[in-house]
Design an enzyme around this catalytic site. Structure first.
Site, short mmCIF file in Angstrom:
data_model
loop_
_atom_site.label_atom_id
_atom_site.label_comp_id
_atom_site.label_asym_id
_atom_site.label_seq_id
_atom_site.Cartn_x
_atom_site.Cartn_y
_atom_site.Cartn_z
N SER A 10 22.20 58.85 -0.21
CA SER A 10 22.14 57.53 0.43
C SER A 10 20.82 56.86 0.09
CB SER A 10 22.26 57.68 1.95
OG SER A 10 22.00 56.46 2.62
N TYR B 141 19.83 61.81 10.01
CA TYR B 141 20.71 61.48 8.90
C TYR B 141 19.92 61.27 7.61
CZ TYR B 141 24.07 58.81 6.08
OH TYR B 141 24.88 58.37 5.06
#
Length: 298
Positions: A190, A203
């Site tokens: 990401s 995350y």
């Protein structure tokens, strides 16, 4: 003129009518109830047999990026094993029908990526169902925002790391004995690995780990002819965002901070996975391919 991934278009104007709305779904979230619907490429992705005869296992294949990738792989000629949570059966069944319509053999294997035994059995069942395995896409993930580290529960931290990192390790380790030279492993990292949000500490940390895991394993497996790469999405419209992946007050403006000024759609990610899975990327190893609307990365 109908649009597909080859249509010449202005990316800043693409999805101009897309207006995300405040909404909340319980985890893990469903495409079936997402408003507006995410574009998975159902009506647009056109295959050219780039993955003919290939056999792929995709985690998180029921919705979002995983579903779009599964659709693209099937239309490129691959057979697909789908991993997803049992609660996501409605989405998974719809995607499986699309893959079957494309002529793919489909193996549906529901289960929880936090379960080590499931992850290992997942590979066995994929190999048995497909008659082999030469593409692995570690895409399934967990993202729940939290404003303050002091209120980040141990269980959430552990679940995020187990789902995003441990499962990738377990599945990849189990898959390696089945992967022949020419196979490809693709992990979903990401933009959070490079530009972490203050509300996504757990995350973002997992995504940085995935990025490093990818680059290290790529060096180990390159001499064996197995390529390992990653895709790093930016803000992409999926059920993850409305099942506490983002605060409600941020949903309406989701993705507007990118240079393109909008969120991306899963259909815009799928070609990156196809490229990294195909022989076209034979000299691409240890790469993180950013698909983020223009946000700078290292």
């Amino acid at each position: 003129m109908s649009r597909d991934q080859y249509t010449f278009t202005n990316p800043a104007e693409l999805y101009a009518d897309f207006e995300p709305e405040k909404q909340h779904q319980p985890e893990p979230g469903l495409d079936a109830t997402l408003t507006p619907k995410a574009d998975l490429g159902e009506e647009t992705y056109r295959g050219t047999a780039r993955l003919a005869g290939r056999k792929a296992l995709i985690t998180g294949a029921d919705s979002g990026i995983g579903a779009a990738t599964a659709i693209a792989f099937a239309r490129e000629g691959a057979d697909v094993a789908m991993s997803y949570l049992p609660e996501e059966e409605e989405d998974a069944a719809r995607v499986a029908d699309i893959l079957t319509d494309a002529g793919a053999t489909v193996v549906a294997i529901p289960g929880d990526l936090r379960d080590r035994a499931y992850c290992r059995d997942l590979v066995r069942r994929a190999v048995e169902g497909l008659g082999g395995l030469d593409i692995l896409v570690n895409n399934g993930g967990k993202q729940v925002f939290n404003d303050d580290l002091t209120t980040l529960e141990d269980d959430q931290f552990d679940d995020t790391f187990t789902t995003n990192v441990s499962a990738m390790f377990w599945i990849t380790k189990a898959a390696l004995p089945h992967l022949v030279p020419g196979s490809a492993i693709i992990n979903t990292t990401s933009i959070q690995a490079y530009s972490p949000s203050e509300i996504l500490v757990d995350y973002a940390s997992t995504k940085a780990t995935i990025n490093t895991f990818t680059k290290a394993l790529a060096q180990q497996l390159a001499p064996k002819g197995i390529r390992v790469n990653a895709v790093a999405p930016g803000p992409i419209w999926t059920p993850l965002q409305v099942s506490d992946g983002q605060p409600q007050e941020k949903i309406a403006e989701f993705g507007t901070q990118t240079p393109l000024g909008r969120a991306g759609q899963p259909a815009e990610l799928a070609p990156a996975y196809v490229f990294l899975a195909s022989a076209e990327s034979s000299y691409v190893i240890g790469e993180t391919l950013n698909v983020n609307g223009g946000s700078p990365t290292p």
